[in-house]
Motif scaffolding. Structure first.
Motif, short mmCIF file in Angstrom:
data_model
loop_
_atom_site.label_atom_id
_atom_site.label_comp_id
_atom_site.label_asym_id
_atom_site.label_seq_id
_atom_site.Cartn_x
_atom_site.Cartn_y
_atom_site.Cartn_z
N VAL A 36 64.31 4.60 -6.47
CA VAL A 36 63.74 5.36 -7.60
C VAL A 36 64.75 5.38 -8.75
CG1 VAL A 36 63.07 7.69 -8.35
CG2 VAL A 36 62.13 6.73 -6.25
N GLN A 42 67.10 7.79 -13.30
CA GLN A 42 67.12 9.24 -13.24
C GLN A 42 68.30 9.66 -12.37
OE1 GLN A 42 66.09 12.07 -11.39
NE2 GLN A 42 64.90 13.28 -12.82
N LYS A 44 69.58 12.31 -11.12
CA LYS A 44 69.45 13.20 -9.96
C LYS A 44 69.01 12.43 -8.71
CE LYS A 44 68.77 17.93 -11.50
NZ LYS A 44 67.90 19.09 -11.45
N MET A 109 73.72 18.47 -6.97
CA MET A 109 72.49 17.94 -7.60
C MET A 109 71.59 19.09 -8.07
SD MET A 109 69.02 17.35 -7.17
CE MET A 109 68.67 17.66 -5.46
N GLN A 167 55.70 20.04 -2.27
CA GLN A 167 56.95 20.80 -2.46
C GLN A 167 57.07 21.93 -1.45
OE1 GLN A 167 57.10 21.63 -6.65
NE2 GLN A 167 58.43 19.87 -6.96
N ARG B 7 60.89 13.71 -19.69
CA ARG B 7 61.55 12.48 -20.14
C ARG B 7 60.88 11.24 -19.55
NH1 ARG B 7 65.23 9.94 -17.42
NH2 ARG B 7 66.45 8.33 -18.46
N LEU B 8 60.57 11.31 -18.25
CA LEU B 8 59.98 10.14 -17.59
C LEU B 8 58.60 9.83 -18.16
CD1 LEU B 8 60.96 10.87 -13.88
CD2 LEU B 8 61.97 9.18 -15.39
N TYR B 74 58.51 -0.44 -14.06
CA TYR B 74 58.49 1.02 -14.28
C TYR B 74 57.05 1.51 -14.44
CZ TYR B 74 59.55 5.62 -16.22
OH TYR B 74 59.61 6.97 -16.43
N ILE B 81 57.43 6.96 -8.64
CA ILE B 81 58.69 7.57 -9.13
C ILE B 81 58.49 9.08 -9.34
CG2 ILE B 81 60.30 7.68 -11.08
CD1 ILE B 81 59.67 4.66 -11.55
N ILE B 85 60.21 12.22 -7.30
CA ILE B 85 61.05 13.16 -8.05
C ILE B 85 60.51 14.59 -7.95
CG2 ILE B 85 61.65 13.79 -10.45
CD1 ILE B 85 62.21 10.75 -10.85
N GLU B 86 59.20 14.72 -8.05
CA GLU B 86 58.59 16.06 -7.94
C GLU B 86 58.75 16.64 -6.54
OE1 GLU B 86 55.04 15.77 -11.14
OE2 GLU B 86 54.52 16.64 -9.20
N LEU B 90 63.73 16.87 -7.94
CA LEU B 90 64.77 16.16 -8.70
C LEU B 90 64.54 16.17 -10.21
CD1 LEU B 90 65.03 13.02 -6.37
CD2 LEU B 90 66.22 15.18 -6.16
N LYS B 91 63.67 17.05 -10.67
CA LYS B 91 63.38 17.09 -12.11
C LYS B 91 64.54 17.64 -12.91
CE LYS B 91 58.46 17.17 -12.78
NZ LYS B 91 57.31 18.00 -13.12
#
Lengths: 218, 91
Positions: A36, A42, A44, A109, A167, B7-8, B74, B81, B85-86, B90-91
């Motif tokens: 990723v 990114q 993070k 992180m 989540q 941003r993404l 991308y 991606i 990230i969600e 990792l946001k």
């Protein structure tokens, strides 16, 4: 050295298998996070991948060293105390180093700071008590639990902000990993808590793995 | 979706705008399609060029932008991606 885990004898081989499973799952998550990062830059994702990579090394070390120790014990019934202590302490110290560094990286992180100063401060604060500690294992369990409760809090607040199912499961997984650290803490007194700790870890990593599979399949 | 675009998402919008124009687009079109200020667009384009997502070409008609393979990757893997990230906070 101080206290040691009391692990039921019948559980040794299961412990090796479970640690290998944890190692494989955390390695897959880390490789995916690096992928990723390569696609999105990114930062993070890169730090997250690095933290899971360190944790996977910790699990592989533990699995391999316990396997070597058991093989040596079964090959020669009378394993010298020096040899036993060497293998046991080497595995323990290496596991502690990589596991705690993985958790520190994960905490770093979650804070979202880009500076290396904070990372070095976190590492210094976590590792320096070991110089004075009389009970390494107890200190390791305590520090792991503290770092994990912070990580769990981060995922809890992240979930409460968004409230989606994926989540929720990640928050649940880190909650279970935190509870497993309590189980390991208690295992210096009660042998069964070590088994419970490992099983909680298994449920947590399976949840993380399922989450990863769901993301891939979409 | 947050009020402020992530941003993404902005990067995705810029790359998608370039893709829609068959891989060659002028800055004014990107500005219109991406809904950014001129300064923000410049910053994003600089980052995308540096990261090898976009190539800048200069001719007598001015600057144009096209996608690299990384840019196409991308767009294709954007959902994957953002899901990763969600999910992992990792946001």
């Amino acid at each position: 050295m101080g206290s040691v885990y009391i692990i039921p004898q019948w559980f040794f081989s299961y412990d090796i298998i479970l640690n290998l499973i944890f190692g494989v799952i955390t390695l897959l998550v880390s490789l995916y996070a690096f992928k990723v990062y390569k696609l999105s830059y990114q930062i993070k994702s890169k730090i997250f991948g690095f933290s899971f990579f360190l944790i996977s090394i910790a699990y592989f070390i533990r699995a391999i060293f316990i396997f070597i120790l058991l093989s040596k014990l079964s090959a020669s019934k009378a394993l010298s105390l020096t040899s036993f202590t060497f293998w046991f302490e080497s595995s323990l110290y290496l596991h502690i180093f990589f596991f705690l560094l993985g958790l520190i990286t994960l905490v770093y992180m979650t804070i979202g700071s880009k500076g290396f100063k904070l990372y070095s401060l976190l590492s210094l604060l976590t590792f320096s008590p070991f110089i004075f500690a009389q009970d390494t294992l107890h200190l390791f369990n305590l520090l792991s639990a503290l770092l994990l409760v912070y990580i769990f809090y981060y995922y809890l607040t992240t979930y409460l902000n968004v409230r989606n199912l994926r989540q929720f499961f990640i928050m649940l997984a880190f909650g279970l990993i935190f509870l497993s650290s309590i189980g390991f803490m208690l295992s210096v007194r009660y042998s069964l808590s070590f088994v419970v700790g490992d099983l909680l870890n298994l449920i947590a990593y399976v949840i993380i793995m399922i989450n990863l599979i769901v993301i891939r399949k979409k | 979706m947050n009020k402020k675009r992530e941003r993404l998402q902005v990067i995705y919008d810029i790359l998608e705008a370039i893709k829609e124009k068959n891989g060659r687009i002028k800055p004014t079109h990107i500005l219109y399609k991406s809904n950014l200020s001129h300064q923000m667009m410049d910053e994003y384009l600089k980052e995308l060029i540096a990261s090898d997502f976009v190539i800048e070409s200069k001719s007598k008609d001015g600057k144009t932008y096209s996608l690299t393979q990384k840019g196409f990757d991308y767009i294709n893997k954007y959902k994957l991606i953002t899901d990763f990230i969600e999910s992992f906070g990792l946001k």
